[in-house]
Write a protein that holds these residues in place. Structure first.
Motif, PDB file in Angstrom:
ATOM      1  N   THR A  55       0.850  -1.183   0.000  1.00  0.00           N
ATOM      2  CA  THR A  55       0.000   0.000   0.000  1.00  0.00           C
ATOM      3  C   THR A  55       0.887   1.233   0.000  1.00  0.00           C
ATOM      4  OG1 THR A  55      -1.688  -1.202   1.248  1.00  0.00           O
ATOM      5  CG2 THR A  55      -1.856   1.194   1.212  1.00  0.00           C
ATOM      6  N   ALA A  56       0.720   2.066  -1.020  1.00  0.00           N
ATOM      7  CA  ALA A  56       1.513   3.291  -1.146  1.00  0.00           C
ATOM      8  C   ALA A  56       0.916   4.399  -0.292  1.00  0.00           C
ATOM      9  CB  ALA A  56       1.565   3.725  -2.610  1.00  0.00           C
ATOM     10  N   GLY A  57       1.770   5.307   0.144  1.00  0.00           N
ATOM     11  CA  GLY A  57       1.331   6.487   0.885  1.00  0.00           C
ATOM     12  C   GLY A  57       0.935   7.584  -0.093  1.00  0.00           C
ATOM     13  N   ASP A  58       1.234   8.822   0.256  1.00  0.00           N
ATOM     14  CA  ASP A  58       0.901   9.969  -0.587  1.00  0.00           C
ATOM     15  C   ASP A  58       1.948  10.201  -1.672  1.00  0.00           C
ATOM     16  OD1 ASP A  58      -1.410  10.483   0.856  1.00  0.00           O
ATOM     17  OD2 ASP A  58      -0.404  11.867   2.229  1.00  0.00           O
ATOM     18  N   TYR A  59       2.599   9.164  -2.125  1.00  0.00           N
ATOM     19  CA  TYR A  59       3.645   9.262  -3.142  1.00  0.00           C
ATOM     20  C   TYR A  59       3.716   7.946  -3.904  1.00  0.00           C
ATOM     21  CZ  TYR A  59       5.945   7.151   0.905  1.00  0.00           C
ATOM     22  OH  TYR A  59       6.232   6.370   2.002  1.00  0.00           O
ATOM     23  N   VAL A  60       4.436   7.962  -5.016  1.00  0.00           N
ATOM     24  CA  VAL A  60       4.629   6.755  -5.829  1.00  0.00           C
ATOM     25  C   VAL A  60       5.597   5.824  -5.095  1.00  0.00           C
ATOM     26  CG1 VAL A  60       5.551   5.874  -8.002  1.00  0.00           C
ATOM     27  CG2 VAL A  60       4.165   7.953  -7.989  1.00  0.00           C
ATOM     28  N   LEU A  61       5.235   4.539  -5.002  1.00  0.00           N
ATOM     29  CA  LEU A  61       6.050   3.525  -4.334  1.00  0.00           C
ATOM     30  C   LEU A  61       6.475   2.490  -5.367  1.00  0.00           C
ATOM     31  CD1 LEU A  61       7.075   2.395  -1.567  1.00  0.00           C
ATOM     32  CD2 LEU A  61       4.951   1.064  -1.512  1.00  0.00           C
ATOM     33  N   ASN A  62       7.766   2.185  -5.400  1.00  0.00           N
ATOM     34  CA  ASN A  62       8.297   1.146  -6.283  1.00  0.00           C
ATOM     35  C   ASN A  62       8.653  -0.069  -5.431  1.00  0.00           C
ATOM     36  OD1 ASN A  62       8.543   2.776  -8.819  1.00  0.00           O
ATOM     37  ND2 ASN A  62       9.818   3.997  -7.462  1.00  0.00           N
ATOM     38  N   VAL A  63       8.118  -1.219  -5.803  1.00  0.00           N
ATOM     39  CA  VAL A  63       8.372  -2.464  -5.080  1.00  0.00           C
ATOM     40  C   VAL A  63       9.191  -3.369  -5.985  1.00  0.00           C
ATOM     41  CG1 VAL A  63       7.336  -4.447  -3.934  1.00  0.00           C
ATOM     42  CG2 VAL A  63       6.150  -2.248  -3.918  1.00  0.00           C
ATOM     43  N   GLY A  74       9.672  -5.774 -10.713  1.00  0.00           N
ATOM     44  CA  GLY A  74       9.378  -4.512 -10.054  1.00  0.00           C
ATOM     45  C   GLY A  74       7.996  -4.036 -10.427  1.00  0.00           C
ATOM     46  N   THR A  75       7.367  -3.335  -9.506  1.00  0.00           N
ATOM     47  CA  THR A  75       6.027  -2.794  -9.714  1.00  0.00           C
ATOM     48  C   THR A  75       6.001  -1.371  -9.188  1.00  0.00           C
ATOM     49  OG1 THR A  75       5.057  -4.985  -9.411  1.00  0.00           O
ATOM     50  CG2 THR A  75       3.587  -3.105  -9.168  1.00  0.00           C
ATOM     51  N   THR A  76       5.419  -0.481  -9.956  1.00  0.00           N
ATOM     52  CA  THR A  76       5.240   0.896  -9.514  1.00  0.00           C
ATOM     53  C   THR A  76       3.786   1.069  -9.114  1.00  0.00           C
ATOM     54  OG1 THR A  76       6.994   1.672 -10.976  1.00  0.00           O
ATOM     55  CG2 THR A  76       5.408   3.316 -10.201  1.00  0.00           C
ATOM     56  N   ILE A  77       3.579   1.593  -7.899  1.00  0.00           N
ATOM     57  CA  ILE A  77       2.231   1.740  -7.350  1.00  0.00           C
ATOM     58  C   ILE A  77       1.951   3.229  -7.167  1.00  0.00           C
ATOM     59  CG2 ILE A  77       0.710   1.116  -5.449  1.00  0.00           C
ATOM     60  CD1 ILE A  77       2.737  -1.160  -4.850  1.00  0.00           C
ATOM     61  N   GLY A  78       0.831   3.671  -7.692  1.00  0.00           N
ATOM     62  CA  GLY A  78       0.445   5.075  -7.571  1.00  0.00           C
ATOM     63  C   GLY A  78       0.129   5.452  -6.136  1.00  0.00           C
ATOM     64  N   PRO A  79       0.114   6.743  -5.841  1.00  0.00           N
ATOM     65  CA  PRO A  79      -0.187   7.214  -4.485  1.00  0.00           C
ATOM     66  C   PRO A  79      -1.525   6.684  -3.970  1.00  0.00           C
ATOM     67  CG  PRO A  79       0.567   9.020  -5.862  1.00  0.00           C
ATOM     68  CD  PRO A  79       0.353   7.844  -6.766  1.00  0.00           C
ATOM     69  N   ASN A  80      -1.543   6.322  -2.695  1.00  0.00           N
ATOM     70  CA  ASN A  80      -2.756   5.864  -2.008  1.00  0.00           C
ATOM     71  C   ASN A  80      -3.438   4.696  -2.713  1.00  0.00           C
ATOM     72  OD1 ASN A  80      -2.569   7.976   0.019  1.00  0.00           O
ATOM     73  ND2 ASN A  80      -3.060   9.341  -1.672  1.00  0.00           N
ATOM     74  N   THR A  81      -2.627   3.782  -3.236  1.00  0.00           N
ATOM     75  CA  THR A  81      -3.129   2.616  -3.969  1.00  0.00           C
ATOM     76  C   THR A  81      -2.594   1.347  -3.311  1.00  0.00           C
ATOM     77  OG1 THR A  81      -3.087   3.891  -6.022  1.00  0.00           O
ATOM     78  CG2 THR A  81      -3.191   1.508  -6.247  1.00  0.00           C
ATOM     79  N   THR A  82      -3.370   0.269  -3.375  1.00  0.00           N
ATOM     80  CA  THR A  82      -2.938  -1.035  -2.866  1.00  0.00           C
ATOM     81  C   THR A  82      -2.774  -1.992  -4.037  1.00  0.00           C
ATOM     82  OG1 THR A  82      -4.023  -0.700  -0.750  1.00  0.00           O
ATOM     83  CG2 THR A  82      -3.551  -2.967  -1.358  1.00  0.00           C
ATOM     84  N   SER A 129       4.098   5.181   4.441  1.00  0.00           N
ATOM     85  CA  SER A 129       3.517   6.404   4.981  1.00  0.00           C
ATOM     86  C   SER A 129       4.595   7.485   4.952  1.00  0.00           C
ATOM     87  CB  SER A 129       2.986   6.175   6.403  1.00  0.00           C
ATOM     88  OG  SER A 129       4.036   5.766   7.253  1.00  0.00           O
ATOM     89  N   GLY A 130       4.350   8.594   5.610  1.00  0.00           N
ATOM     90  CA  GLY A 130       5.301   9.691   5.588  1.00  0.00           C
ATOM     91  C   GLY A 130       5.175  10.461   4.287  1.00  0.00           C
ATOM     92  N   THR A 131       6.266  11.074   3.877  1.00  0.00           N
ATOM     93  CA  THR A 131       6.282  11.839   2.630  1.00  0.00           C
ATOM     94  C   THR A 131       7.335  11.261   1.702  1.00  0.00           C
ATOM     95  OG1 THR A 131       7.991  13.370   3.394  1.00  0.00           O
ATOM     96  CG2 THR A 131       5.678  13.947   3.899  1.00  0.00           C
ATOM     97  N   GLN A 132       7.347  11.707   0.460  1.00  0.00           N
ATOM     98  CA  GLN A 132       8.356  11.225  -0.475  1.00  0.00           C
ATOM     99  C   GLN A 132       9.758  11.604   0.009  1.00  0.00           C
ATOM    100  OE1 GLN A 132       7.577  11.780  -4.639  1.00  0.00           O
ATOM    101  NE2 GLN A 132       9.733  11.675  -5.176  1.00  0.00           N
TER     102      GLN A 132
END
Length: 143
Positions: A55-63, A74-82, A129-132
């Protein structure tokens, strides 16, 4: 308390040893950035056993699900997305051993957090969570 050359010398040696011990601990932590596995008493969500939940926070998360050679998916997840990953435990001959996370639109951004892939039959739930600029990622292994 009277200060003598001997007492000052012993104190200096003890302080130096403490600094070396702390420095060795910091170096050992830096050399092995993978966070320890956290076992949760809460089971995985129904229908998502053996999967990774990110689950991404308020920023793009790369897993990045990687093996010992840093090869994987690798997967890129948009902000506030699971996102649910069905490849947590590999595909055929490829077996991931570590999850690595970076933030932002550049998928090759520096890794900010790493977590071991749990054993077969277990799921993982990671929440950013947190910020980018100051991300915080927490993962738990679920039964």
């Amino acid at each position: 308390m009277e200060f003598t050359v001997k007492r000052v010398g012993v104190t200096a040696v003890a302080a130096g040893a403490a600094v070396v011990a702390i420095g060795a601990t910091v170096m050992a932590t830096a050399a092995d950035p993978v966070a320890p596995e956290v076992l949760s008493a809460v089971p995985a969500e129904a229908g998502h056993a053996n999967e990774g939940k990110y689950t991404a926070g308020d920023y793009v998360l790369n897993v990045h699900e990687l093996n010992g050679d840093d090869e994987g998916m690798g997967t890129t997840i948009g902000p506030n997305t699971t996102y649910y990953s069905k490849s947590l435990h590999g595909t055929g001959t490829w077996q991931p051993t570590v999850l690595k996370f970076s933030v932002g639109t550049d998928s090759d951004a520096p890794i900010v957090y790493s977590y071991p892939v749990p054993g077969a039959g277990r799921a993982v739930d990671c929440v950013a969570s947190g910020t980018q600029a100051t991300p915080s990622i927490r993962c738990e292994t679920k039964q």
